[in-house]
Structure formats: C-alpha cells, structure tokens
Design a protein around this motif. Structure first.
Motif, PDB file in Angstrom:
ATOM      1  N   CYS A 338       0.844  -1.199   0.000  1.00 30.35           N
ATOM      2  CA  CYS A 338       0.000   0.000   0.000  1.00 30.35           C
ATOM      3  C   CYS A 338       0.880   1.250   0.000  1.00 30.35           C
ATOM      4  O   CYS A 338       1.794   1.383   0.827  1.00 30.35           O
ATOM      5  N   LYS A 339       0.610   2.162  -0.915  1.00 32.37           N
ATOM      6  CA  LYS A 339       1.461   3.342  -1.083  1.00 32.37           C
ATOM      7  C   LYS A 339       1.406   4.281   0.109  1.00 32.37           C
ATOM      8  O   LYS A 339       2.344   5.071   0.329  1.00 32.37           O
ATOM      9  N   VAL A 340       0.321   4.232   0.904  1.00 32.09           N
ATOM     10  CA  VAL A 340       0.224   5.155   2.036  1.00 32.09           C
ATOM     11  C   VAL A 340       0.649   4.507   3.355  1.00 32.09           C
ATOM     12  O   VAL A 340       0.648   5.156   4.403  1.00 32.09           O
ATOM     13  N   PHE A 341       1.044   3.240   3.307  1.00 32.53           N
ATOM     14  CA  PHE A 341       1.454   2.547   4.523  1.00 32.53           C
ATOM     15  C   PHE A 341       2.640   3.250   5.185  1.00 32.53           C
ATOM     16  O   PHE A 341       3.683   3.468   4.563  1.00 32.53           O
ATOM     17  N   GLY A 342       2.470   3.629   6.456  1.00 29.48           N
ATOM     18  CA  GLY A 342       3.551   4.242   7.212  1.00 29.48           C
ATOM     19  C   GLY A 342       3.854   5.669   6.829  1.00 29.48           C
ATOM     20  O   GLY A 342       4.742   6.300   7.416  1.00 29.48           O
ATOM     21  N   ARG A 343       3.138   6.198   5.864  1.00 32.83           N
ATOM     22  CA  ARG A 343       3.347   7.576   5.423  1.00 32.83           C
ATOM     23  C   ARG A 343       2.067   8.375   5.683  1.00 32.83           C
ATOM     24  O   ARG A 343       1.942   9.033   6.694  1.00 32.83           O
ATOM     25  N   GLY A 344       1.123   8.288   4.780  1.00 32.98           N
ATOM     26  CA  GLY A 344      -0.161   8.943   5.036  1.00 32.98           C
ATOM     27  C   GLY A 344      -0.999   8.187   6.038  1.00 32.98           C
ATOM     28  O   GLY A 344      -1.949   8.719   6.613  1.00 32.98           O
ATOM     29  N   CYS A 345      -0.651   6.898   6.280  1.00 37.76           N
ATOM     30  CA  CYS A 345      -1.433   6.047   7.178  1.00 37.76           C
ATOM     31  C   CYS A 345      -0.522   5.449   8.242  1.00 37.76           C
ATOM     32  O   CYS A 345       0.366   4.647   7.938  1.00 37.76           O
ATOM     33  N   THR A 346      -0.714   5.863   9.490  1.00 40.11           N
ATOM     34  CA  THR A 346       0.031   5.356  10.637  1.00 40.11           C
ATOM     35  C   THR A 346      -0.958   5.068  11.761  1.00 40.11           C
ATOM     36  O   THR A 346      -2.123   5.478  11.682  1.00 40.11           O
ATOM     37  N   PRO A 347      -0.536   4.386  12.831  1.00 42.83           N
ATOM     38  CA  PRO A 347      -1.464   4.170  13.949  1.00 42.83           C
ATOM     39  C   PRO A 347      -1.995   5.462  14.557  1.00 42.83           C
ATOM     40  O   PRO A 347      -3.107   5.482  15.090  1.00 42.83           O
ATOM     41  N   GLU A 348      -1.214   6.541  14.471  1.00 37.71           N
ATOM     42  CA  GLU A 348      -1.674   7.824  15.010  1.00 37.71           C
ATOM     43  C   GLU A 348      -2.640   8.520  14.059  1.00 37.71           C
ATOM     44  O   GLU A 348      -3.544   9.242  14.503  1.00 37.71           O
TER      45      GLU A 348
END
Length: 373
Positions: A338-348
């Motif tokens: 997923c392109k947003v993993f850990g960038r646009g999409c994080t646990p926070e």
C-alpha cells in the motif's frame, strides 16, 4: 500458585522454534509450488510478525493475512450508525476499545467524543450494565462487535438486562462469523490461499468442526492453532506435512483448549438471543450471505437498529481510495504494498481500519517491521 510465565515459556523456546523451522524446511523441499497460508486471525498475524516467524521459513511458504480482525472488517456505514446513535440527545454509546478510533465517513468515534458526544470505550462488556444503572435518564447503546469469541458475552449482557429489567439499555449488533468469510476469500477468482491456520479463540466457542466444509469444498488443509510462536510453527509443520503427502485435512493443534464440538453452553446462549442475518457487508470483502448475527424478533425492544431506525443512515460507503485495506483483508496484497502505509497512514493517523486495530495486519507490520523504502 502457578506463575504466569509457566503458562507460556515452553511455547516461546527459541530452540524448539529453530527445530520446528528445520523440520518445516525439510518437508517444504518435497512440495512443488508455494504453500500460501492464510492466518485468519489477527492475533496470529501479530505473533508471526513479533517473533519473526516469517523470516525462519523457506521461500516457498508465504503468509497471507486474513479478515479475522473484528475492527478491521467493520464497514464505514456501521461506524456511521454508531456516530448517529451517539449524537442523539441523552444517549451514551459504549463499545470495545479499538473501535473508537476506526474512521467512518464523518470521522471516528473519537472525533465525535471530542465534539461532546458521550462515548465510552470499555474492555469488559458487563461494565455496560453499571453504566445503564447509573444513568437511568439516558439511553445506553452497546455497539457490539466481534467474532464467535465475544458473542456469548453480549448474549450474557442481554440476558442480564432482561432479568434485571434494565429498560434503558439497547444493542447495535455487529457480531460476525468466520466460516462464511473463509468462503468469501476462496470464492475470489484471484485467490492465492491454499491452506488455513484456523483461529484459536473462535474455535474454543464454535469447535473445530466448523472448518470441515472449507477442507472438503476447497481441498484445503485447515489447522486450528494456538497463539504462541511454538503453536504457530507446529501448525505450519502440520500443514506442510499434509501438502507433502498431497492431503487436505482438518487438524487441531490447539487441543489443550479447542474441542471438536466447542463450548455447547456458549453456543446455546448465543442461539437463544441471536439469529443469522441474511446478509452483512464486510469492509474489503463486500456483502457476504449468512455471515453475521442479529437479535431475534422477541428482543426487538433491545435492537438499536429497530428502535432508532429513522435516525440511521442507509448508504454504503467505501474506503479511502488510497487505502488498500480491502485487498489486504482478502489476501490479495501485503500492507507494504500500500502506497500510504507508514506515510499517510500510521497508527496515530490511520486511513484504514487495518492500521487502527491491535489485531490489524498493517498495525503488526508497522509495529514490528517499521517502514522501509
């Protein structure tokens, strides 16, 4: 008194894990093609990632992460239901911990709570009885989630509310079932799965027998596994032994807790209060027939979907276009695809439910592997 460590230390022994890895490799060398194992339950995903079990296996064994996380599979419209109920005057919405942070179409329940709605995350559903008793002038809505594991507790909660005549407590039921989700995974024309690790806690309630149709219908091994790393490695060994012998059988590695028939008392109380829904839409998987439960008609006075029908939105709402949580839940890609993993999409700042939940695959990858370019 037995120390807590005594209950699990043998199941985390590095020497045992390494020995099992060698035996798995020996059997895997006899297999033509890949063994693509779907661990249905998010608890198994976290064990695999936390202990690096995926790094101990030969190249022709791969893990595919399944839809066995009750928070992850909740579609946005059901979260919007919860938000709509919480927004009603004189209402308290109660739900289990992780659910409060999953984004709906208008924000998460945490956002609505910050804006003044009375939303209370709990970890023991029976706490809801005290909340309702302490607030007789308000309607308390229990937003119930979970697979077969947690459904009996909701049934007990309903029974207690009935017996104690707590009139201000109603339920929004979102309990779902594992076997229909496995069927939906296997029905996908792009499916890669050719073996399953069956969920542990679900199987304690339902019994191992509920997976027998998956074995016969899809010629696919199913091994019910415990959650400790030795449990998982032993289950993989059982799978590769079957594959090497060209067999497909149901096996129960977690025999210390799971029986063939399951917990009959728990099944009885669930059947007393619930029936199977005709259809339920799963996040990422779409509508799956007979895959969820609802309250029986005689308890319609407890059913928030009946009592507050006029206040609940009906539109089906898809995930954010950049989020690939649906493909991850169907086993078609990994979190790091997923392109947003850990960038646009994080646990926070989660875009999708797989990053929110403590059982979510994206959460496991982020927590234990981090973000790599």
């Amino acid at each position: 008194m037995i120390a807590l460590t005594e209950l699990y230390k043998g199941f985390r022994d590095p020497e045992v894990i390494r020995s099992l890895a060698k035996e798995i490799a020996a059997y895997a060398s006899l297999i033509d093609g890949n063994v693509n194992i779907m661990e249905v339950c998010g608890g198994h995903t976290h064990t695999i990632m936390k202990y690096g079990l995926n790094q101990l296996l030969p190249d022709n064994i791969d893990f595919i992460h399944g839809p066995g996380c009750p928070v992850c599979i909740m579609p946005k419209e059901r979260i919007d239901h919860a938000a709509a109920l919480a927004s009603l005057p004189n209402t308290i919405l109660v739900t289990l911990g992780d659910m409060i942070r999953v984004p709906g179409s208008k924000g998460s329940l945490a956002n609505f709570r910050a804006n003044g709605c009375d939303i209370r995350p709990i970890y023991d559903p029976l706490d809801t009885l005290q909340i309702a008793t302490d607030n007789p002038d308000k309607t308390v809505v229990f937003f119930a989630i979970g697979f077969e594991t947690s459904t009996p507790m909701t049934a007990v909660l309903i029974e207690q509310a009935e017996q104690r005549d707590i009139k201000n407590l109603v339920f929004h039921i979102n309990h779902v079932l594992v076997p229909p989700a496995m069927d939906a995974v296997m029905a996908d024309p792009n499916v890669k799965v050719n073996a399953f690790i069956g969920p542990a806690h679900v199987s304690v309630i339902s019994g191992a027998k509920v997976y027998r149709p998956a074995v016969t219908d899809y010629n696919t091994p199913v091994v019910v596994s415990g959650f400790e790393p030795v449990d998982v490695m032993q289950s993989i060994l059982m799978i590769v032994k079957q594959k090497a012998a060209s067999k497909a059988e149901l096996e129960n590695q977690y025999s210390r807790s799971v029986s063939e028939d399951g917990n009959l008392a728990a099944q009885e109380i669930v059947n007393r209060y619930f029936k199977v829904r005709d259809n339920f839409r799963w996040r990422g998987l779409g509508p799956i027939p007979s895959s969820a439960l609802m309250l029986r008609e005689e308890y319609a006075h407890r059913d928030a979907e009946h009592v507050f029908a006029a206040h609940l939105p009906n539109d089906e709402i898809d995930d954010h276009k950049a989020c690939q949580c649906g493909d991850i839940l169907r086993g078609l890609c990994k979190p790091k695809d997923c392109k947003v993993f850990g960038r646009g999409c994080t646990p926070e700042t989660p875009l999708g439910s797989c990053m929110v939940s403590s059982e979510g695959a994206c959460n496991a990858y982020y927590r234990y592997n981090g973000v790599t370019e």
